[in-house]
Write a protein that holds these residues in place. Structure first.
Motif, PDB file in Angstrom:
ATOM      1  N   THR A  67     -41.069 121.947  -3.105  1.00 31.14           N
ATOM      2  CA  THR A  67     -39.675 122.194  -3.473  1.00 31.14           C
ATOM      3  C   THR A  67     -39.107 121.020  -4.244  1.00 31.14           C
ATOM      4  N   TYR A  68     -39.332 119.828  -3.734  1.00 33.26           N
ATOM      5  CA  TYR A  68     -38.777 118.640  -4.381  1.00 33.26           C
ATOM      6  C   TYR A  68     -39.392 118.410  -5.756  1.00 33.26           C
ATOM      7  N   SER A  69     -40.721 118.476  -5.822  1.00 32.66           N
ATOM      8  CA  SER A  69     -41.377 118.185  -7.099  1.00 32.66           C
ATOM      9  C   SER A  69     -40.998 119.217  -8.153  1.00 32.66           C
ATOM     10  N   GLY A  70     -41.003 120.516  -7.777  1.00 34.45           N
ATOM     11  CA  GLY A  70     -40.641 121.548  -8.744  1.00 34.45           C
ATOM     12  C   GLY A  70     -39.223 121.407  -9.239  1.00 34.45           C
ATOM     13  N   VAL A  72     -37.275 118.603  -9.286  1.00 37.84           N
ATOM     14  CA  VAL A  72     -37.081 117.399 -10.097  1.00 37.84           C
ATOM     15  C   VAL A  72     -37.777 117.534 -11.447  1.00 37.84           C
ATOM     16  N   LEU A  73     -38.933 118.177 -11.478  1.00 40.22           N
ATOM     17  CA  LEU A  73     -39.618 118.381 -12.759  1.00 40.22           C
ATOM     18  C   LEU A  73     -38.816 119.302 -13.675  1.00 40.22           C
ATOM     19  N   ALA A  74     -38.192 120.327 -13.104  1.00 37.59           N
ATOM     20  CA  ALA A  74     -37.342 121.202 -13.924  1.00 37.59           C
ATOM     21  C   ALA A  74     -36.215 120.413 -14.554  1.00 37.59           C
ATOM     22  N   VAL A  75     -35.623 119.521 -13.792  1.00 31.20           N
ATOM     23  CA  VAL A  75     -34.572 118.658 -14.335  1.00 31.20           C
ATOM     24  C   VAL A  75     -35.136 117.761 -15.424  1.00 31.20           C
ATOM     25  N   GLY A  76     -36.349 117.229 -15.197  1.00 30.80           N
ATOM     26  CA  GLY A  76     -36.961 116.380 -16.208  1.00 30.80           C
ATOM     27  C   GLY A  76     -37.200 117.102 -17.524  1.00 30.80           C
ATOM     28  N   PHE A  77     -37.624 118.364 -17.455  1.00 36.34           N
ATOM     29  CA  PHE A  77     -37.852 119.132 -18.672  1.00 36.34           C
ATOM     30  C   PHE A  77     -36.538 119.447 -19.393  1.00 36.34           C
ATOM     31  N   TYR A  78     -35.551 119.904 -18.669  1.00 35.70           N
ATOM     32  CA  TYR A  78     -34.308 120.332 -19.302  1.00 35.70           C
ATOM     33  C   TYR A  78     -33.414 119.165 -19.713  1.00 35.70           C
ATOM     34  N   PHE A  79     -33.609 117.992 -19.116  1.00 37.84           N
ATOM     35  CA  PHE A  79     -32.787 116.828 -19.433  1.00 37.84           C
ATOM     36  C   PHE A  79     -33.664 115.650 -19.835  1.00 37.84           C
ATOM     37  N   HIS A  80     -34.745 115.928 -20.566  1.00 35.93           N
ATOM     38  CA  HIS A  80     -35.672 114.837 -20.909  1.00 35.93           C
ATOM     39  C   HIS A  80     -35.040 113.800 -21.825  1.00 35.93           C
ATOM     40  N   ASP A  81     -33.933 114.144 -22.489  1.00 32.83           N
ATOM     41  CA  ASP A  81     -33.281 113.183 -23.368  1.00 32.83           C
ATOM     42  C   ASP A  81     -32.638 112.051 -22.568  1.00 32.83           C
ATOM     43  N   ASN A  82     -32.085 112.361 -21.397  1.00 34.86           N
ATOM     44  CA  ASN A  82     -31.459 111.348 -20.546  1.00 34.86           C
ATOM     45  C   ASN A  82     -31.429 111.886 -19.122  1.00 34.86           C
ATOM     46  N   PRO A  83     -32.520 111.751 -18.373  1.00 37.21           N
ATOM     47  CA  PRO A  83     -32.613 112.435 -17.081  1.00 37.21           C
ATOM     48  C   PRO A  83     -31.974 111.714 -15.911  1.00 37.21           C
ATOM     49  N   SER A  84     -31.486 110.496 -16.088  1.00 42.20           N
ATOM     50  CA  SER A  84     -31.049 109.692 -14.945  1.00 42.20           C
ATOM     51  C   SER A  84     -29.881 110.328 -14.199  1.00 42.20           C
ATOM     52  N   VAL A  85     -28.815 110.720 -14.927  1.00 39.99           N
ATOM     53  CA  VAL A  85     -27.627 111.270 -14.263  1.00 39.99           C
ATOM     54  C   VAL A  85     -27.916 112.616 -13.615  1.00 39.99           C
ATOM     55  N   PRO A  86     -28.500 113.612 -14.329  1.00 41.20           N
ATOM     56  CA  PRO A  86     -28.797 114.882 -13.645  1.00 41.20           C
ATOM     57  C   PRO A  86     -29.767 114.731 -12.492  1.00 41.20           C
ATOM     58  N   THR A  87     -30.746 113.835 -12.631  1.00 45.50           N
ATOM     59  CA  THR A  87     -31.653 113.600 -11.508  1.00 45.50           C
ATOM     60  C   THR A  87     -30.901 113.011 -10.327  1.00 45.50           C
ATOM     61  N   GLY A  88     -29.969 112.090 -10.622  1.00 53.39           N
ATOM     62  CA  GLY A  88     -29.151 111.519  -9.555  1.00 53.39           C
ATOM     63  C   GLY A  88     -28.322 112.563  -8.844  1.00 53.39           C
ATOM     64  N   ILE A  89     -27.769 113.512  -9.611  1.00 48.86           N
ATOM     65  CA  ILE A  89     -26.973 114.583  -8.989  1.00 48.86           C
ATOM     66  C   ILE A  89     -27.843 115.464  -8.113  1.00 48.86           C
ATOM     67  N   PHE A 298     -46.036 112.912 -12.156  1.00 55.72           N
ATOM     68  CA  PHE A 298     -45.109 112.964 -11.035  1.00 55.72           C
ATOM     69  C   PHE A 298     -45.767 113.585  -9.806  1.00 55.72           C
ATOM     70  N   GLY A 299     -46.617 114.580 -10.003  1.00 59.57           N
ATOM     71  CA  GLY A 299     -47.349 115.149  -8.881  1.00 59.57           C
ATOM     72  C   GLY A 299     -48.245 114.128  -8.214  1.00 59.57           C
ATOM     73  N   MET A 300     -48.907 113.302  -9.015  1.00 63.94           N
ATOM     74  CA  MET A 300     -49.754 112.259  -8.448  1.00 63.94           C
ATOM     75  C   MET A 300     -48.915 111.231  -7.692  1.00 63.94           C
ATOM     76  N   GLU A 301     -47.740 110.918  -8.192  1.00 59.04           N
ATOM     77  CA  GLU A 301     -46.861 109.982  -7.488  1.00 59.04           C
ATOM     78  C   GLU A 301     -46.466 110.515  -6.117  1.00 59.04           C
ATOM     79  N   LEU A 302     -46.159 111.813  -6.044  1.00 59.61           N
ATOM     80  CA  LEU A 302     -45.827 112.407  -4.748  1.00 59.61           C
ATOM     81  C   LEU A 302     -47.030 112.405  -3.813  1.00 59.61           C
ATOM     82  N   LEU A 303     -48.225 112.623  -4.365  1.00 63.69           N
ATOM     83  CA  LEU A 303     -49.429 112.576  -3.544  1.00 63.69           C
ATOM     84  C   LEU A 303     -49.643 111.176  -2.972  1.00 63.69           C
TER      85      LEU A 303
END
Length: 394
Positions: A67-70, A72-89, A298-303
């Protein structure tokens, strides 16, 4: 662009996912205490059960990590230009859960027993299915899946990506750093409530102190995300500084933890400096490996983090069985936090200067980059995509 319209919905659904689906992990210390009360065995034996609950390898832990990885990755794809704020939210939802679930879990254990608490917590986690359906697959991810039409092709691509990832010294250092702080953080989450009780606090006070950790973590996730979104702020420095300060505080816990104000202080520091880093994982990963390899990296980081979460309570139980108090456990934990900061420093020294860090504030170029990622051939190198986007914006 079609994917732009989904951004608000993705952030809201992601926040609810992290609140309902991944925050149960942070009740591990309270559940560990409940398991001790039920089985009345040695802490080392019960540590195995707590490790099964809190790691990403077994049952609920596996589902929570997916759940977490999927999300956060969705946020990374849709906000790859500046992911810090949406990831923080999005990870702010986990912070709310950390604030809510320790006290809620203690109440459920007292009211329904450990078995009833597990049933009710699992029912809460099941609600993530609704919010997962609100997150559409990004076009770039769809194109990635088209590259591998068979399981064998997918396996070959994964092996090639892993070889490329671990041939990068900066990424290897980053993974070791994640292992260190994951192991140390899980020791804190499991043994901190017991330590608070052993030094004079009631079980409910211990749960409230863990909720304070969650409350401060909520603000840290947002503030760190906002700070890292500034083009003049390097998230890697925030990451390294957080674990340096947390290491100092954890080494001081045997002294601070003798008084209730000291416990409040440490719970606050733990929330501020361990939670905010979750907003930095995706941005740092993208700076090291780029957008194309972000899912695998990111998947490897979670592993790697899961291995740390699995091994730490077992090691902590063995250390506790050899002593009468928790001082040695938290001294070792503080040292491991320092190691996380040291390997982050090594990562900074070995990685190349990231183009995304220099150019992420340029909205026009980032939109061009996203257009090329979706419409252009997926097999292109990230640098070629960036160069073509720069040429089109001139």
């Amino acid at each position: 662009m079609p994917c732009q319209r989904h951004r608000g919905m993705i952030v809201v659904a992601g926040l609810m996912n992290t609140f309902l689906g991944t925050s149960l992990l942070y009740s591990a210390g309270i559940i560990h205490f409940g398991l001790l009360g039920k089985y009345r065995r040695s802490p080392t034996q019960v540590s195995w059960a707590s490790a099964l609950f809190s790691s990403t390898f077994f049952l609920a832990g596996t589902g929570q990590s997916m759940t977490y990885s999927g999300t956060v990755l969705a946020v990374g794809f849709y906000f790859h230009d500046n992911p810090s704020v949406p990831t923080g939210i999005v990870v702010f939802g986990a912070g709310i859960g950390v604030f809510v679930f320790p006290t809620l879990t203690e109440f459920l254990i007292q009211t329904y027993g450990i078995d009833g608490a597990f049933l009710l917590l699992s029912a809460v986690g099941l609600q993530v299915m609704v919010f997962n359906m609100c997150i559409p697959t990004h076009p770039l991810e769809i194109e990635r899946k088209k590259r591998s039409k068979t399981i064998w092709m997918e396996l070959k691509l994964i092996i090639l990506e892993f070889r490329k990832l671990f041939s990068t010294g900066a990424y290897l250092c980053f993974c070791i750093s994640i292992f260190c702080w994951s192991a140390s953080l899980n020791i804190s989450l499991i043994y901190l409530p017991q330590y608070y009780v052993s030094t004079g606090s009631s079980p409910m006070q211990a749960a409230m102190l863990m909720s304070l950790y969650g409350l401060t973590g909520c603000f840290a996730r947002i503030l760190i995300g906002m700070a890292a979104s500034d083009a003049d702020v390097d998230g890697k420095i925030l990451y390294m500084g957080s674990y340096t300060l947390l290491g100092i505080a954890t080494l001081s816990l045997p002294v601070l933890g003798t008084s209730f104000p000291g416990k409040v202080f440490y719970s606050t520091i733990l929330g501020l400096y361990s939670s905010g880093v979750w907003s930095l994982l995706i941005p740092i990963t993208m700076e090291i490996v780029g957008v194309k390899q972000m899912p695998t990296a990111f998947g490897m980081e979670l592993l790697v983090g899961g291995v740390g979460f699995l091994l730490s309570p077992i090691a902590g139980g063995k250390i506790k069985s050899e002593g009468d108090d928790y001082s040695l456990i938290f001294i070792i934990s503080g040292v491991v936090y320092f190691l996380a900061a040291v390997f982050e420093l090594l990562m900074i020294l070995t990685m190349k200067k990231s183009e995304s860090f220099n150019e992420r504030h340029n909205t026009e170029k980032n939109i061009d980059i996203e257009q090329h990622l979706i419409e252009g051939p997926v097999g292109k190198d990230d640098n070629n995509i960036t160069e073509s986007a720069q040429e089109s914006s001139v």
